[in-house]
Scaffold this motif. Structure first.
Motif, PDB file in Angstrom:
ATOM      1  N   SER A 168     -28.806  25.531 -46.587  1.00  0.00           N
ATOM      2  CA  SER A 168     -30.095  25.554 -45.891  1.00  0.00           C
ATOM      3  C   SER A 168     -30.454  24.181 -45.339  1.00  0.00           C
ATOM      4  CB  SER A 168     -31.202  26.037 -46.838  1.00  0.00           C
ATOM      5  OG  SER A 168     -30.978  27.376 -47.206  1.00  0.00           O
ATOM      6  N   HIS A 169     -30.217  23.148 -46.117  1.00  0.00           N
ATOM      7  CA  HIS A 169     -30.528  21.795 -45.664  1.00  0.00           C
ATOM      8  C   HIS A 169     -29.645  21.399 -44.485  1.00  0.00           C
ATOM      9  CE1 HIS A 169     -32.382  17.829 -46.737  1.00  0.00           C
ATOM     10  NE2 HIS A 169     -31.409  17.424 -45.952  1.00  0.00           N
ATOM     11  N   ILE A 170     -28.359  21.712 -44.580  1.00  0.00           N
ATOM     12  CA  ILE A 170     -27.442  21.397 -43.482  1.00  0.00           C
ATOM     13  C   ILE A 170     -27.834  22.169 -42.222  1.00  0.00           C
ATOM     14  CG2 ILE A 170     -25.069  21.661 -42.676  1.00  0.00           C
ATOM     15  CD1 ILE A 170     -25.366  19.341 -44.582  1.00  0.00           C
ATOM     16  N   ARG A 171     -28.213  23.429 -42.377  1.00  0.00           N
ATOM     17  CA  ARG A 171     -28.592  24.236 -41.206  1.00  0.00           C
ATOM     18  C   ARG A 171     -29.810  23.641 -40.506  1.00  0.00           C
ATOM     19  NH1 ARG A 171     -29.153  28.560 -43.575  1.00  0.00           N
ATOM     20  NH2 ARG A 171     -27.140  29.567 -43.228  1.00  0.00           N
TER      21      ARG A 171
ATOM     22  N   GLN B  83     -30.621  20.502 -40.370  1.00  0.00           N
ATOM     23  CA  GLN B  83     -30.178  19.320 -39.636  1.00  0.00           C
ATOM     24  C   GLN B  83     -29.422  19.712 -38.366  1.00  0.00           C
ATOM     25  OE1 GLN B  83     -28.029  16.892 -42.498  1.00  0.00           O
ATOM     26  NE2 GLN B  83     -29.910  15.833 -43.076  1.00  0.00           N
ATOM     27  N   ILE B  84     -28.606  20.743 -38.447  1.00  0.00           N
ATOM     28  CA  ILE B  84     -27.920  21.242 -37.249  1.00  0.00           C
ATOM     29  C   ILE B  84     -28.936  21.652 -36.189  1.00  0.00           C
ATOM     30  CG2 ILE B  84     -26.499  23.120 -36.334  1.00  0.00           C
ATOM     31  CD1 ILE B  84     -24.958  23.110 -38.986  1.00  0.00           C
ATOM     32  N   ALA B  85     -29.980  22.353 -36.617  1.00  0.00           N
ATOM     33  CA  ALA B  85     -30.971  22.863 -35.666  1.00  0.00           C
ATOM     34  C   ALA B  85     -31.739  21.743 -34.975  1.00  0.00           C
ATOM     35  CB  ALA B  85     -31.942  23.794 -36.382  1.00  0.00           C
ATOM     36  N   GLU B  86     -31.878  20.581 -35.616  1.00  0.00           N
ATOM     37  CA  GLU B  86     -32.543  19.453 -34.964  1.00  0.00           C
ATOM     38  C   GLU B  86     -31.753  18.976 -33.748  1.00  0.00           C
ATOM     39  OE1 GLU B  86     -33.392  16.273 -37.618  1.00  0.00           O
ATOM     40  OE2 GLU B  86     -34.242  17.585 -39.160  1.00  0.00           O
ATOM     41  N   ILE B  87     -30.453  19.113 -33.815  1.00  0.00           N
ATOM     42  CA  ILE B  87     -29.598  18.657 -32.712  1.00  0.00           C
ATOM     43  C   ILE B  87     -29.245  19.804 -31.780  1.00  0.00           C
ATOM     44  CG2 ILE B  87     -27.376  17.572 -32.178  1.00  0.00           C
ATOM     45  CD1 ILE B  87     -27.549  16.256 -34.970  1.00  0.00           C
ATOM     46  N   TYR B  88     -29.034  20.969 -32.355  1.00  0.00           N
ATOM     47  CA  TYR B  88     -28.659  22.163 -31.583  1.00  0.00           C
ATOM     48  C   TYR B  88     -29.623  23.295 -31.930  1.00  0.00           C
ATOM     49  CZ  TYR B  88     -24.292  19.616 -30.831  1.00  0.00           C
ATOM     50  OH  TYR B  88     -23.361  18.672 -30.475  1.00  0.00           O
ATOM     51  N   PRO B  89     -30.799  23.346 -31.275  1.00  0.00           N
ATOM     52  CA  PRO B  89     -31.801  24.367 -31.613  1.00  0.00           C
ATOM     53  C   PRO B  89     -31.274  25.801 -31.518  1.00  0.00           C
ATOM     54  CG  PRO B  89     -32.759  22.675 -30.223  1.00  0.00           C
ATOM     55  CD  PRO B  89     -31.294  22.395 -30.260  1.00  0.00           C
ATOM     56  N   ASP B  90     -30.325  26.053 -30.626  1.00  0.00           N
ATOM     57  CA  ASP B  90     -29.794  27.411 -30.492  1.00  0.00           C
ATOM     58  C   ASP B  90     -28.991  27.839 -31.716  1.00  0.00           C
ATOM     59  OD1 ASP B  90     -30.951  27.599 -28.017  1.00  0.00           O
ATOM     60  OD2 ASP B  90     -29.109  27.243 -26.894  1.00  0.00           O
ATOM     61  N   LEU B  91     -28.664  26.887 -32.582  1.00  0.00           N
ATOM     62  CA  LEU B  91     -27.902  27.211 -33.794  1.00  0.00           C
ATOM     63  C   LEU B  91     -28.792  27.263 -35.030  1.00  0.00           C
ATOM     64  CD1 LEU B  91     -24.663  25.047 -33.292  1.00  0.00           C
ATOM     65  CD2 LEU B  91     -25.056  27.443 -32.686  1.00  0.00           C
TER      66      LEU B  91
END
Length: 428
Positions: free
Chosen positions: A318-321, A323-331
């Motif tokens: 959940s934490h990694i996801r 952080q991913i969304a901060e850079i790639y909102p579509d993910l």
């Protein structure tokens, strides 16, 4: 059944997709050798190969399985140079020493690639690395760094990227500028470890997994490593435990400390994904650096969470996801198929620790997130030193890495407070 490391949380994408690999029997009874090595990661296995290939009798022991530490669970990025930029090295050490350290790191990069080629290690190498500024105020530093590397250090792989160029290469507008390094790349680190162990065993090194070193002593020209199964005696020893040194040897423990780092792997994103279309690896300017790349089958492998205690989080994904969304909102809702962590050995100055910690006992570690190249090479350099001498190892020995403050009782609490403070700066 997929193997679960007993010393690190989660099943890594590397483990889950590796397939069968050789197992090496635990040590049974006493043993003797010319050199005993404690630690079966990049440094220990490289030293074992080069010593055995030169005719030395070598015994290597590993607490768990080879690659269960940072060597087999890291982000796979090679990088260029040392952990610090050349301009920082020049400030601290002077121009000539900075050039020497940079040259060592470039030889480390070349050695890793040449070793893989010579021994048929297919580690999914892909070229290119992007470094990105997460704050506008850092962009000038990246522009200046690219110029210094090219004009003053003769490095031809690095180019500056403005915001638009960087966005095109990342598939994200989150960052403000950065650099592209065409003369480095990234690998599957566990595949490299497995190939390295095969090469060391073929050269004649005696390799033992699931054999914990309980103590090490040196007296009368003999080094003794104690295990539950028996004692190993040798003329020399290499300690290559990195972050997993606690309780074995006090000098290294004072200079190399562990922090936890965590990675998640998404489902394959597909050939039409805009994420890192060139396939480079990426790191950014945060103190708690975010590092990510695409695997050979198109997954996003994303690291960025750190922990400054030995506790393992209940939910890595959940934490990694987030952080991913901060850079790639579509993910934001992307499925994470694998999430894992492990301990990284750091030093106070973020420079490798290379020192004789007792008579005929050398300890090497503390690569501070830059170990894919440097740990590999330092293992070779130790073998070169035993086999007759190594100028490059002397460069590393002379870095004068200091101990963490606080002594045995306060060292960990002080590290926690300091790293937490610096990590807060990423937000402002």
């Amino acid at each position: 059944m997929t193997y679960q490391s007993p010393i690190a949380p989660g099943v890594s994408f590397y483990e889950a997709t590796l397939g069968d690999r050789p197992a090496y029997e635990p040590l049974k009874g006493d043993a003797s050798a010319d050199v005993v090595i404690v630690g079966g990661g990049f440094a220990g296995l490289q030293a074992a190969y080069h010593l055995a290939a030169a005719g030395k009798d070598v015994v290597l022991i590993e607490d768990a399985r080879f690659g269960d530490g940072a060597s087999g669970r890291n982000g796979g990025q090679l990088g260029t140079g040392q952990r610090a930029w050349v301009e920082e090295l020049e400030t601290d050490f002077g121009r000539d020493n900075a050039r020497a350290q940079f040259a060592v790191a470039e030889r480390a990069k070349a050695h890793l690639m040449a070793f893989a080629s010579a021994h048929g290690i297919e580690a999914d190498y892909r070229p290119g690395q992007i470094s990105a500024a997460h704050k506008p105020g850092y962009v000038k530093d990246y522009r200046d760094h690219a110029k210094i590397m090219t004009e003053e250090f003769g490095y031809q792989g690095l180019t500056f990227l403005d915001r638009d160029d960087l966005a095109a290469k990342l598939g994200s507008t989150r960052y403000h500028g950065g650099t592209h390094d065409a003369a480095t790349g990234h690998i599957n680190p566990l595949k490299y470890v497995v190939g390295l162990a095969r090469a060391a065993a073929k050269a004649g090194a005696r390799l033992h997994e699931n054999t914990r070193a309980q103590g090490i002593a040196s007296a009368g020209g003999i080094v003794t490593v104690t295990t539950a199964a028996g004692k190993i005696t040798a003329g020399r020893a290499l300690i290559a435990c990195n972050a997993y040194i606690a309780g074995l040897e006090p000098v290294t423990s004072a200079h190399v400390m562990p922090i936890r780092s965590f990675i998640g792997a998404t489902v394959p994103l597909g050939d039409d994904s805009p994420v890192i279309p060139g396939g480079e690896s990426v790191d950014d300017s945060r103190f708690v650096v975010r590092y990510f790349r695409k695997s050979a089958d198109g997954r996003l492998l994303f690291g960025g969470r750190e922990a400054y205690t030995s506790d393992n989080p209940a939910d890595i994904s959940s934490h990694i996801r987030r952080q991913i969304a901060e850079i790639y909102p579509d993910l934001a809702n992307v499925e994470i198929t694998h999430s894992w962590g492990g301990s990284v050995g750091i030093t106070l100055s973020r420079r490798p620790f290379v020192r004789e910690v007792m008579k005929n006992v050398t300890s090497i570690g503390g690569f501070s997130g830059h170990g894919v190249m440097l740990a590999n090479y330092c293992g070779k350099l130790y073998a070169d030193f035993v086999n007759g001498g190594s100028e490059d190892l002397e460069v590393m020995r002379n870095l004068k890495v200091g101990p963490f403050p606080g002594g045995a009782r306060l060292r960990k609490p002080l590290l926690f407070l300091a790293l937490t403070w610096f990590s807060l700066r990423d937000r402002f």
